[in-house]
Enzyme design. Structure first.
Site, PDB file in Angstrom:
ATOM      1  N   HIS A  19       7.138   6.566   3.324  1.00 49.22           N
ATOM      2  CA  HIS A  19       6.225   5.596   2.717  1.00 49.22           C
ATOM      3  C   HIS A  19       5.801   4.544   3.742  1.00 49.22           C
ATOM      4  O   HIS A  19       6.608   3.741   4.185  1.00 49.22           O
ATOM      5  CB  HIS A  19       6.945   4.938   1.535  1.00 49.22           C
ATOM      6  CG  HIS A  19       6.142   3.951   0.783  1.00 49.22           C
ATOM      7  ND1 HIS A  19       6.528   2.631   0.654  1.00 49.22           N
ATOM      8  CD2 HIS A  19       4.975   4.067   0.101  1.00 49.22           C
ATOM      9  CE1 HIS A  19       5.655   1.991  -0.085  1.00 49.22           C
ATOM     10  NE2 HIS A  19       4.696   2.827  -0.428  1.00 49.22           N
ATOM     11  N   HIS A  22      -1.492  -1.954   4.819  1.00 46.65           N
ATOM     12  CA  HIS A  22      -1.379  -1.848   3.365  1.00 46.65           C
ATOM     13  C   HIS A  22      -2.234  -2.864   2.613  1.00 46.65           C
ATOM     14  O   HIS A  22      -2.954  -2.520   1.677  1.00 46.65           O
ATOM     15  CB  HIS A  22       0.077  -1.990   2.924  1.00 46.65           C
ATOM     16  CG  HIS A  22       0.250  -1.910   1.436  1.00 46.65           C
ATOM     17  ND1 HIS A  22       0.232  -3.020   0.610  1.00 46.65           N
ATOM     18  CD2 HIS A  22       0.419  -0.843   0.618  1.00 46.65           C
ATOM     19  CE1 HIS A  22       0.384  -2.638  -0.643  1.00 46.65           C
ATOM     20  NE2 HIS A  22       0.498  -1.320  -0.672  1.00 46.65           N
TER      21      HIS A  22
END
Length: 250
Positions: free
Chosen positions: A7, A49
């Protein structure tokens, strides 16, 4: 076999969405790597992100307010550890090049971050970048944004796509109907409460973010297609243990 996706790279042990984090993911042998892309002021895809650079760099402001050259002046690793203060925000092209150089042969999931901010043309830019050459790894697209997924399906009907979602009963019903996607990626907190509904789901399931060993073990037991974790090395070791235990009962 349940696949393990790093991730934002190996983000529990390295600064997220950086080249060092992706290199570590390849080194430990992950099945998949997940990253996030935004569009810069000068129309380049960069891997970060958040919509702003505030949390993971020493700068401030929206990604879209900066050119790539300007973003490269910020430290994207020092927030995690001074050992990584030379890390910068990578472009998607740089990540693709690194994975090619390392002969990565797993799956790369590119999440298009249009759930909070619209980036006109981001889908076209992404597809053009991916279709520019043949990669040694498999590329997938994902997004929270259904409009983005539909656009990607129209631009590139071949590359697999996933819908990342917080999750609800409505989500499950719609996921079976939504032909643009092959996979649904629910929040793990919803996943653990929805076993009955997920059994009925025709799409593959790949929850996020699965970080504790009991959570990982549950994913192996339920035989999900895969899961996203900040600690992929730990997950790989646990999967090996799980498989040994299953074999011992045969």
């Amino acid at each position: 076999m349940t696949k393990i996706f790093a991730h934002r790279g190996s983000s529990g042990t390295h600064p997220e969405n950086t080249l060092i984090s992706f290199a570590e993911s390849v080194r430990i042998g992950v099945d998949g790597i997940e990253l996030d892309v935004h569009l810069t002021k000068d129309g380049e895809l960069v891997v970060i992100h958040d919509e702003t650079i505030n949390r993971t760099t020493n700068g401030k402001g929206l990604v879209s307010e900066y050119t790539v050259a300007e973003l490269k002046t910020f430290d994207a690793g020092g927030w995690f550890s001074l050992h990584y203060e030379q890390e910068t925000i990578p472009t998607l092209t740089e990540v693709l090049g690194l994975l090619t150089e390392l002969d990565y042969q797993g799956t790369l999931t590119i999440k298009v971050k249009t759930d909070q901010k619209e980036y006109p043309g981001i889908e076209e830019t992404l597809v053009r970048t991916i279709k520019n050459k043949d990669w040694p790894f498999v590329v997938n697209y994902s997004s929270f944004n259904l409009v983005t997924l539909q656009r990607l399906a129209e631009l590139d009907p071949v590359t697999p796509k996933a819908w990342q979602t917080i999750g609800s009963v409505v989500t499950i019903a719609f996921a079976n109907y939504f032909t643009a996607i092959e996979r649904i990626e629910p929040n793990f907190s919803w996943f653990i409460q929805s076993e009955a509904e997920l059994i009925e789901l025709e799409k593959r399931v790949c929850p996020w973010t699965v970080n504790s060993e009991p959570e990982m073990w549950m994913c192996f037991e339920r035989k999900v297609a895969g899961f996203h974790t900040d600690y992929p090395a730990q997950a790989i070791k646990l999967r090996q243990r799980y498989e040994r235990e299953q074999f011992s009962f045969v």
